[in-house]
Design a protein around this motif. Sequence first.
Motif, mmCIF file in Angstrom:
data_model
loop_
_atom_site.group_PDB
_atom_site.id
_atom_site.type_symbol
_atom_site.label_atom_id
_atom_site.label_comp_id
_atom_site.label_asym_id
_atom_site.label_seq_id
_atom_site.Cartn_x
_atom_site.Cartn_y
_atom_site.Cartn_z
ATOM 1 N N HIS A 111 0.832 -1.204 0.000
ATOM 2 C CA HIS A 111 0.000 0.000 0.000
ATOM 3 C C HIS A 111 0.871 1.260 0.000
ATOM 4 N N LYS A 112 1.906 1.259 0.843
ATOM 5 C CA LYS A 112 2.780 2.428 0.974
ATOM 6 C C LYS A 112 3.476 2.757 -0.341
ATOM 7 N N TYR A 113 3.870 1.724 -1.081
ATOM 8 C CA TYR A 113 4.635 1.942 -2.307
ATOM 9 C C TYR A 113 3.788 1.772 -3.578
ATOM 10 N N SER A 114 2.460 1.782 -3.415
ATOM 11 C CA SER A 114 1.515 1.735 -4.551
ATOM 12 C C SER A 114 1.769 0.551 -5.475
ATOM 13 N N THR A 248 6.040 -4.300 -12.425
ATOM 14 C CA THR A 248 5.169 -3.469 -11.578
ATOM 15 C C THR A 248 5.001 -4.015 -10.162
ATOM 16 N N LYS A 281 -2.223 -8.601 -9.977
ATOM 17 C CA LYS A 281 -2.246 -8.034 -8.627
ATOM 18 C C LYS A 281 -1.631 -9.038 -7.661
#
Length: 422
Positions: A111-114, A248, A281
């Motif tokens: 979450h922090k690093y998208s 990604t 994902k």
Amino acid sequence: MDILVIGGGGREHAIVWALSKSPKAGTIYCAPGNAGIAQLAQCVPIAVSEFDKLTAFAAEKQVGLVVVGPDDPLADGIVDAFDATGIPVFGPRKNAAEIEGSKTFMKDLLHKYSIPTAAYQKFDNYDDALAYLRLQKAPIVIKADGLAAGKGVTVARTMEEAEEALHNMMQSKVFGEAGSRVVIEEFLEGQEMSILAFVDGETVKPMSAAQDHKPVYDGDKGPNTGGMGTYSPLPHIDPSIIEEAVETIIKPTAKAMVAEGRPFRGVLFAGLMITPDGKPKTIEFNARFGDPETQVVLPRLKTDLLEVFLAAVEGRLDELELEWSDEAAVCVILASGGYPASYPKGLPITGLEQETEHTLVFHAGTSRDEDGTWRTNGGRVLGVVGLGPDIEAARAIAYQRAEQIQFEGKHCRSDIALKALV
């Protein structure tokens, strides 16, 4: 060079098998190993949790490299223990292994690093978790925060199933302290994919992609297991999607770990979901080789595995290019009746002596009597691997060999790798 491999399952058998092919490999020790591994290595009766004994043994034998297989000792700091002795060790330190040891740490990092992953909430209070859950809709995913031998995830198809899973984890403590915190996660539809990568800091060398089958029964029905079969490569998944996952998800995660002061060295294993829009994902990260993914990935690796390990340990992984065979590999797990719940042990196994071309048999839970009789000694007993020019051929070879091996209550899925043939 003498080598110590730590662990005793099918993954470690595959690692020992691959290392044994290296011209640089001397004596290979395995602690504790198993009866199948004993055909290739000297098994040492030391548990994976006995760090003092393991480091003392490695020092006594002057091994040149230690390779750690399972997740629990990594999470408990076995690499730090070996680092303190100066013995070269392949695997992440404790603070880096937390990417597997804590689901909340992993999700917060992404979450922090998208980095793409499912939406989630984390809880350490049962009432709060239950209140949140009752505002959601099924299907939904409930995950124990800590390590649970690959069984700490429930994909709940109904809210009743979700509430039962939450209660079992947080109230009944079916996974011990691993379930004292939970992650409640958005359910992702799509095709699962596993990508393992050799990592040293920001250097990432991905392995060939694989696909695991977690549920115990055909059609992905029944409770999750440690894995009922795998195959590699994935001909039905566009290579551009695999490349996107590396660019990604895996590479940014390696960089994020460096930025957090937790540089990762070892195998970073991304469990991924390819959503209907074709975007990968993150479902989970593991801090070691997957089991049974290793059993289909390493047989396809043409590069000397010992050379890869040494390059990572010595900080020159960026200089190495991995080569892969065009052959396909399919692994069918032969499990004990009752697995993943309770199951008997000590049942005689027949058909192991019959060697056939283009097959490998990796032992996960076996023992052997003095008279040579093989016996079951675990839930997942054997991983039968077929190798062929394509998935269809490899699959036929694997099932033909699996049929030759028999023990009372033997269970295997009949649909491993069918997703690649649709």
